[in-house]
Design an enzyme around this catalytic site. Structure first.
Site, mmCIF file in Angstrom:
data_model
loop_
_atom_site.group_PDB
_atom_site.id
_atom_site.type_symbol
_atom_site.label_atom_id
_atom_site.label_comp_id
_atom_site.label_asym_id
_atom_site.label_seq_id
_atom_site.Cartn_x
_atom_site.Cartn_y
_atom_site.Cartn_z
ATOM 1 N N GLY A 133 0.845 -1.198 0.000
ATOM 2 C CA GLY A 133 0.000 0.000 0.000
ATOM 3 C C GLY A 133 0.874 1.239 0.000
ATOM 4 N N GLN A 193 2.804 9.908 1.172
ATOM 5 C CA GLN A 193 4.080 9.179 1.203
ATOM 6 C C GLN A 193 4.962 9.490 -0.009
ATOM 7 O OE1 GLN A 193 2.158 5.167 2.170
ATOM 8 N NE2 GLN A 193 4.081 5.036 3.306
ATOM 9 N N CYS A 223 5.861 0.075 7.662
ATOM 10 C CA CYS A 223 5.488 1.229 6.841
ATOM 11 C C CYS A 223 6.651 1.564 5.914
ATOM 12 C CB CYS A 223 5.169 2.416 7.744
ATOM 13 S SG CYS A 223 4.712 3.905 6.830
ATOM 14 N N LEU A 224 6.348 1.772 4.647
ATOM 15 C CA LEU A 224 7.405 2.094 3.678
ATOM 16 C C LEU A 224 8.097 3.416 4.014
ATOM 17 C CD1 LEU A 224 5.721 0.990 0.323
ATOM 18 C CD2 LEU A 224 7.505 -0.195 1.614
ATOM 19 N N HIS A 281 -4.563 1.613 7.579
ATOM 20 C CA HIS A 281 -3.201 2.177 7.645
ATOM 21 C C HIS A 281 -3.057 3.330 6.647
ATOM 22 C CE1 HIS A 281 1.331 1.656 8.114
ATOM 23 N NE2 HIS A 281 1.237 2.382 7.012
ATOM 24 N N GLU A 282 -3.534 3.117 5.423
ATOM 25 C CA GLU A 282 -3.379 4.150 4.387
ATOM 26 C C GLU A 282 -4.284 5.359 4.667
ATOM 27 O OE1 GLU A 282 -0.873 3.772 2.686
ATOM 28 O OE2 GLU A 282 -0.608 1.625 2.902
ATOM 29 N N HIS A 285 -2.646 7.653 6.958
ATOM 30 C CA HIS A 285 -1.647 8.513 6.309
ATOM 31 C C HIS A 285 -2.284 9.813 5.802
ATOM 32 C CE1 HIS A 285 2.213 6.507 6.292
ATOM 33 N NE2 HIS A 285 1.722 5.377 5.812
HETATM 34 ZN ZN ZN Z 1 2.648 3.548 5.926
#
Ligand code: ZN
Length: 190
Positions: free
Chosen positions: A46, A51, A88-89, A130-131, A134
């Site tokens: 995701g 991000q 998380c990226l 989660h997204e 963000h």
């Molecule tokens: Zn994340």
């Protein structure tokens, strides 16, 4: 293939509230394609607008081979509890268990501009939650106890140092190759 720079922990864009997407045009579709490329390359399942430095309420995801774009999401109902080790990226390194609702009802807009509603559970619901966080400037660290958060940030700092060493070619394997000891990102990285 267009790879975008994934904003990392400490970047102020990650703690800001994103605004609604008002226009779905060719430029937006291209941005989503670049975000899929970036997400698969990472690898992760995701990736949200903030991000990649775009403060708009949308994200791309693919946890089951069915890639999708979610625009202006709103979680209208949630139920139950489910524990999953999230990463998380934007925060390479830590993968820690977070408890969140197991099932959600999501209202959003799809790439055709239609308003839709659907139910999601377990990993599907997890990625969406989660997204969506963000888009409100919330990170998974914010769901951890102070102690766990500290541990996560320590693991993250170690991973950043390791990634820098790899980038500088300081981590060399027995055959002289540059070694990347993977942090196990992929399935849990959002
Ligand atoms: Zn994340």
């Amino acid at each position: 293939m267009g790879l975008l720079r994934i904003r990392q922990y400490g970047d102020p864009v990650l703690t800001k509230k994103a605004t609604e997407v008002t226009e779905i045009d060719g430029k937006f579709v291209k941005l989503c394609q670049d975000m899929f490329d970036t997400m698969y390359d990472a690898p992760g399942i995701g990736l949200a607008g903030p991000q990649v430095g775009v403060l708009k309420r949308f994200f791309v995801y693919d946890f089951d081979g069915e890639p999708d774009v979610i625009i202006n999401p709103e979680i209208v109902e949630s139920d139950g509890e489910w524990t999953f080790a999230e990463g998380c990226l934007s925060i390479p390194g830590p993968h820690l268990e977070v408890v969140r609702p197991k099932t959600i009802l999501l209202r959003c807009v799809n790439l055709d501009g239609d308003e839709i509603e659907f139910e999601a559970d377990e990993l599907h619901a997890r990625v969406i939650q989660h997204e969506t966080d963000h888009l409100d400037g919330v990170l998974f660290l914010d769901h951890l106890s102070p102690k766990m958060r500290q541990q996560a940030l320590k693991t993250h700092a170690e991973r950043v140092a390791e990634l820098e060493a790899i980038a500088e070619g300081k981590v060399i394997g027995p055959d002289g190759q540059i070694v990347d000891q993977s942090d196990g990102s992929g399935i849990g990285s959002l």
